[in-house]
Design a protein around this motif. Structure first.
Motif, PDB file in Angstrom:
ATOM      1  N   THR A  85       0.826  -1.206   0.000  1.00 60.05           N
ATOM      2  CA  THR A  85       0.000   0.000   0.000  1.00 60.05           C
ATOM      3  C   THR A  85       0.863   1.260   0.000  1.00 60.05           C
ATOM      4  N   LEU A  86       0.453   2.231  -0.803  1.00 56.51           N
ATOM      5  CA  LEU A  86       0.985   3.585  -0.714  1.00 56.51           C
ATOM      6  C   LEU A  86      -0.049   4.438  -0.005  1.00 56.51           C
ATOM      7  N   HIS A  87       0.373   5.197   1.005  1.00 55.61           N
ATOM      8  CA  HIS A  87      -0.553   6.147   1.631  1.00 55.61           C
ATOM      9  C   HIS A  87      -0.332   7.513   0.997  1.00 55.61           C
ATOM     10  N   SER A  88      -1.357   8.002   0.325  1.00 57.53           N
ATOM     11  CA  SER A  88      -1.302   9.306  -0.329  1.00 57.53           C
ATOM     12  C   SER A  88      -1.639  10.371   0.712  1.00 57.53           C
ATOM     13  N   HIS A  89      -0.611  11.050   1.202  1.00 57.91           N
ATOM     14  CA  HIS A  89      -0.783  11.953   2.337  1.00 57.91           C
ATOM     15  C   HIS A  89      -1.534  13.225   1.964  1.00 57.91           C
ATOM     16  N   VAL A  90      -1.185  13.826   0.833  1.00 60.72           N
ATOM     17  CA  VAL A  90      -1.845  15.067   0.427  1.00 60.72           C
ATOM     18  C   VAL A  90      -1.739  15.233  -1.080  1.00 60.72           C
ATOM     19  N   THR A  91      -2.855  15.655  -1.687  1.00 56.13           N
ATOM     20  CA  THR A  91      -2.892  15.975  -3.114  1.00 56.13           C
ATOM     21  C   THR A  91      -3.643  17.287  -3.267  1.00 56.13           C
ATOM     22  N   GLY A  92      -3.093  18.207  -4.028  1.00 60.20           N
ATOM     23  CA  GLY A  92      -3.754  19.486  -4.256  1.00 60.20           C
ATOM     24  C   GLY A  92      -3.575  19.929  -5.689  1.00 60.20           C
ATOM     25  N   ALA A  93      -4.647  20.492  -6.262  1.00 55.87           N
ATOM     26  CA  ALA A  93      -4.595  20.945  -7.648  1.00 55.87           C
ATOM     27  C   ALA A  93      -5.737  21.911  -7.894  1.00 55.87           C
ATOM     28  N   SER A  94      -5.670  22.603  -9.018  1.00 50.73           N
ATOM     29  CA  SER A  94      -6.779  23.458  -9.436  1.00 50.73           C
ATOM     30  C   SER A  94      -8.020  22.602  -9.625  1.00 50.73           C
ATOM     31  N   ILE A  95      -9.167  23.076  -9.133  1.00 49.17           N
ATOM     32  CA  ILE A  95     -10.406  22.302  -9.158  1.00 49.17           C
ATOM     33  C   ILE A  95     -11.086  22.427 -10.517  1.00 49.17           C
ATOM     34  N   GLY A  96     -11.659  21.303 -10.983  1.00 48.79           N
ATOM     35  CA  GLY A  96     -12.502  21.335 -12.161  1.00 48.79           C
ATOM     36  C   GLY A  96     -11.782  21.268 -13.495  1.00 48.79           C
ATOM     37  N   ARG A  97     -10.497  20.947 -13.479  1.00 49.59           N
ATOM     38  CA  ARG A  97      -9.737  20.910 -14.734  1.00 49.59           C
ATOM     39  C   ARG A  97      -9.200  19.523 -15.060  1.00 49.59           C
ATOM     40  N   GLY A  98      -9.452  18.541 -14.198  1.00 50.65           N
ATOM     41  CA  GLY A  98      -8.981  17.187 -14.441  1.00 50.65           C
ATOM     42  C   GLY A  98      -7.567  16.928 -13.990  1.00 50.65           C
ATOM     43  N   ILE A  99      -6.930  17.909 -13.344  1.00 56.32           N
ATOM     44  CA  ILE A  99      -5.542  17.712 -12.904  1.00 56.32           C
ATOM     45  C   ILE A  99      -5.478  16.709 -11.759  1.00 56.32           C
ATOM     46  N   GLY A 100      -6.448  16.765 -10.838  1.00 57.18           N
ATOM     47  CA  GLY A 100      -6.467  15.807  -9.729  1.00 57.18           C
ATOM     48  C   GLY A 100      -6.587  14.381 -10.225  1.00 57.18           C
ATOM     49  N   LEU A 101      -7.450  14.144 -11.206  1.00 60.67           N
ATOM     50  CA  LEU A 101      -7.590  12.804 -11.777  1.00 60.67           C
ATOM     51  C   LEU A 101      -6.300  12.376 -12.453  1.00 60.67           C
ATOM     52  N   ALA A 102      -5.674  13.274 -13.189  1.00 65.42           N
ATOM     53  CA  ALA A 102      -4.417  12.937 -13.850  1.00 65.42           C
ATOM     54  C   ALA A 102      -3.344  12.553 -12.840  1.00 65.42           C
ATOM     55  N   LEU A 103      -3.277  13.285 -11.726  1.00 59.59           N
ATOM     56  CA  LEU A 103      -2.309  12.945 -10.676  1.00 59.59           C
ATOM     57  C   LEU A 103      -2.601  11.577 -10.083  1.00 59.59           C
ATOM     58  N   LYS A 104      -3.874  11.294  -9.820  1.00 54.70           N
ATOM     59  CA  LYS A 104      -4.226  10.000  -9.231  1.00 54.70           C
ATOM     60  C   LYS A 104      -3.899   8.846 -10.178  1.00 54.70           C
ATOM     61  N   LEU A 105      -4.150   9.024 -11.458  1.00 55.96           N
ATOM     62  CA  LEU A 105      -3.840   7.955 -12.416  1.00 55.96           C
ATOM     63  C   LEU A 105      -2.339   7.794 -12.592  1.00 55.96           C
ATOM     64  N   HIS A 106      -1.590   8.889 -12.491  1.00 55.62           N
ATOM     65  CA  HIS A 106      -0.134   8.789 -12.506  1.00 55.62           C
ATOM     66  C   HIS A 106       0.339   8.030 -11.268  1.00 55.62           C
ATOM     67  N   GLN A 107      -0.261   8.329 -10.137  1.00 55.30           N
ATOM     68  CA  GLN A 107       0.087   7.650  -8.890  1.00 55.30           C
ATOM     69  C   GLN A 107      -0.225   6.156  -8.994  1.00 55.30           C
ATOM     70  N   ARG A 108      -1.358   5.833  -9.599  1.00 57.67           N
ATOM     71  CA  ARG A 108      -1.738   4.426  -9.789  1.00 57.67           C
ATOM     72  C   ARG A 108      -0.703   3.696 -10.648  1.00 57.67           C
ATOM     73  N   ALA A 109      -0.314   4.287 -11.764  1.00 57.28           N
ATOM     74  CA  ALA A 109       0.678   3.656 -12.640  1.00 57.28           C
ATOM     75  C   ALA A 109       2.007   3.500 -11.912  1.00 57.28           C
ATOM     76  N   TRP A 110       2.400   4.518 -11.150  1.00 55.34           N
ATOM     77  CA  TRP A 110       3.648   4.477 -10.372  1.00 55.34           C
ATOM     78  C   TRP A 110       3.617   3.307  -9.401  1.00 55.34           C
TER      79      TRP A 110
END
Length: 258
Positions: A85-110
């Motif tokens: 398991t990876l514990h994702s401590h904090v994620t922050g991004a501009s809201i409503g632009r899909g950046i948060g989803l992109a970060l999460k999918l990058h994290q998943r691939a990692w």
């Protein structure tokens, strides 16, 4: 089927960002400043310090940034937890632009590249948009209700509220089944902007959330407090006795299976 890396790349392209791991002090300082702009925390209560990011990155943790034409627009910081398991401590991004989803999918691939099959993180159960994103968009599931987990938080988003959190678990190689919607009872509903506690004895219990808890805390702190206590009692109580959160409705309700 798309690979995890392909999905992450497509999401980043759609959001107009490039995502990469961070390793330099100057990059960590940029993340610190970005998070400061998002949360406006008290000086002694930053989401994560530069020193911790240095340590996490050096020890094999996850520190990544999303860049838009060279400017940092989002970031995520996590550390390895028990097992795979990876514990994702904090994620922050501009809201409503899909950046948060992109970060999460990058994290998943990692994670999958390193043999990690789960990502955990905490989120405020009152923030409807986060619950919908976590449960519906990603398919994560809350596994524990944590009352006042971080203590009272002094920042522009939490407004001095107690920090009840749901611990979410995203099983990266699975997609959860859609929960049944009927028959159900209503554990918490909305009336005049405030929570009303109902019944929790059905096979399926719906637990409502406020449309915008952050604005409500500023406009009516008493109503915000009432929502905190209602979800702590009903959602927290259900989870303590073994009920499972199985989804989130379009109307902003947790779907809980008894």
């Amino acid at each position: 089927m798309r690979t995890a890396h392909e999905a992450a790349g497509e999401a980043a392209a759609k959001a107009g960002v490039t995502i990469r791991e961070l390793h330099e002090i100057g990059e960590f300082v940029q993340v610190y400043r970005l998070f400061d702009d998002i949360w406006h925390p008290d000086p002694g209560n930053p989401p994560v310090t530069v020193e911790l990011m240095v340590g996490f990155a050096h020890a094999g943790g996850y520190v990544a940034g999303a860049f838009e034409r060279g400017t940092l627009a989002g970031a995520s910081v996590g550390f390895r937890a028990d097992g795979t398991t990876l514990h994702s401590h904090v994620t922050g991004a501009s809201i409503g632009r899909g950046i948060g989803l992109a970060l999460k999918l990058h994290q998943r691939a990692w994670c999958l590249e390193r043999g990690l099959t789960e990502i955990s993180w905490t989120f405020d159960p009152l923030v409807r948009r986060n619950a919908r994103f976590n449960l519906t968009k990603l398919g994560a599931r809350p596994v524990e209700y944590l009352p006042n987990f971080y203590g009272v938080m002094g920042d522009a988003i939490n407004e001095g509220d107690e920090s009840d959190r749901l611990l979410a678990l995203w099983r990266l190689t699975e997609r959860p089944e859609e929960p049944p919607r009927e028959p159900y009872t209503v554990g918490v509903s909305v009336q005049g902007g405030r929570p009303v506690i109902g019944r929790v004895d059905g096979a399926v219990v719906l637990v409502a959330t406020p449309p915008d808890i952050e604005s409500l805390r500023r406009a009516d702190p008493g109503a915000g407090r009432a929502w905190r206590l209602a979800l702590r009692e009903v959602l927290g109580g259900l989870m303590v006795r073994g009920s499972q959160v199985a989804g989130f409705t379009e109307n902003g309700e947790y779907v809980v299976i008894n």
